[in-house]
Motif scaffolding. Sequence first.
Motif, mmCIF file in Angstrom:
data_model
loop_
_atom_site.group_PDB
_atom_site.id
_atom_site.type_symbol
_atom_site.label_atom_id
_atom_site.label_comp_id
_atom_site.label_asym_id
_atom_site.label_seq_id
_atom_site.Cartn_x
_atom_site.Cartn_y
_atom_site.Cartn_z
ATOM 1 N N ALA A 1 0.833 -1.198 0.000
ATOM 2 C CA ALA A 1 0.000 0.000 0.000
ATOM 3 C C ALA A 1 0.870 1.252 0.000
ATOM 4 C CB ALA A 1 -0.930 -0.003 1.212
ATOM 5 N N ALA A 2 1.935 1.236 0.781
ATOM 6 C CA ALA A 2 2.838 2.385 0.821
ATOM 7 C C ALA A 2 3.440 2.641 -0.562
ATOM 8 C CB ALA A 2 3.938 2.147 1.850
ATOM 9 N N ASP A 3 3.792 1.574 -1.259
ATOM 10 C CA ASP A 3 4.357 1.715 -2.598
ATOM 11 C C ASP A 3 3.346 2.351 -3.545
ATOM 12 O OD1 ASP A 3 6.458 0.975 -4.692
ATOM 13 O OD2 ASP A 3 4.683 -0.084 -5.460
ATOM 14 N N ILE A 4 2.078 1.909 -3.460
ATOM 15 C CA ILE A 4 1.034 2.463 -4.329
ATOM 16 C C ILE A 4 0.797 3.930 -4.002
ATOM 17 C CG2 ILE A 4 -1.428 2.326 -4.888
ATOM 18 C CD1 ILE A 4 -1.216 -0.704 -4.448
ATOM 19 N N LEU A 5 0.759 4.269 -2.720
ATOM 20 C CA LEU A 5 0.560 5.660 -2.323
ATOM 21 C C LEU A 5 1.662 6.560 -2.881
ATOM 22 C CD1 LEU A 5 -0.514 5.101 1.395
ATOM 23 C CD2 LEU A 5 -1.905 6.249 -0.342
ATOM 24 N N GLN A 6 2.893 6.069 -2.832
ATOM 25 C CA GLN A 6 4.016 6.875 -3.300
ATOM 26 C C GLN A 6 4.025 6.998 -4.822
ATOM 27 O OE1 GLN A 6 7.507 5.046 -1.592
ATOM 28 N NE2 GLN A 6 6.712 5.249 0.500
ATOM 29 N N ARG A 7 3.723 5.897 -5.516
ATOM 30 C CA ARG A 7 3.811 5.912 -6.980
ATOM 31 C C ARG A 7 2.640 6.630 -7.635
ATOM 32 N NH1 ARG A 7 2.873 1.753 -9.281
ATOM 33 N NH2 ARG A 7 2.386 0.271 -7.617
#
Length: 215
Positions: free
Chosen positions: A34-40
Amino acid sequence: MNQTEPDFWVLEYVTITKDPRTGLVVAIGGTEQAADILQRTGGFLTSPGPRGDYHRLPHGLPIEQQRLKATTASHALLAAGHSVHLDPTLNMLAVPDGDRDAALRYLTQLAERVSAAETSSEVAEVLTEVAAPVNGLLPLTREVIVRAWTTASDLHGAAPGEEPEPLARLGSTANSLSEAARAILRARNHAARPTQPPPTAPAPGRAPSPVSRRR
């Protein structure tokens, strides 16, 4: 044969909202994915917090940019199988004028309720919605008028009591709304009283009581 509950693979819940104290758009919860999706997809940054890392949008973004990034990130998370709560004020896909439409529906429902009322207490309930001292429609409307009056007077640089006549009339309109609310509440209190059954007429052929004869 004993049946067991199935195992569901549910990713941790993510909440995207606007912090009222700082004005920052933050995302709380979620996995590393989820953190990766939020950042990307949303341009969120990871920041340390008192209870672990959280994610936030950069400082100084215009409101429309905040809404765009929050909405984009929430939909990317949903598509990846995450459970997401997006603050409605950040949802760019929300129906325009949703609050106004809800208010109009509420007023229509009140009119229908009072038209269909079969008892005075049901009428009193609707009048309470209109004129209740704190959350009634009229007191809330009066608050809007008072704030419009003071704000417009400040913007025109008018001292209290020296406003132009159209603005001064806003003050008297606010007073009229207060009087109207009080009158409606008095009517509401009257309608809420139990109705007294009409006196019954004596049965045919029945002699009147001694009291009636003396009258």
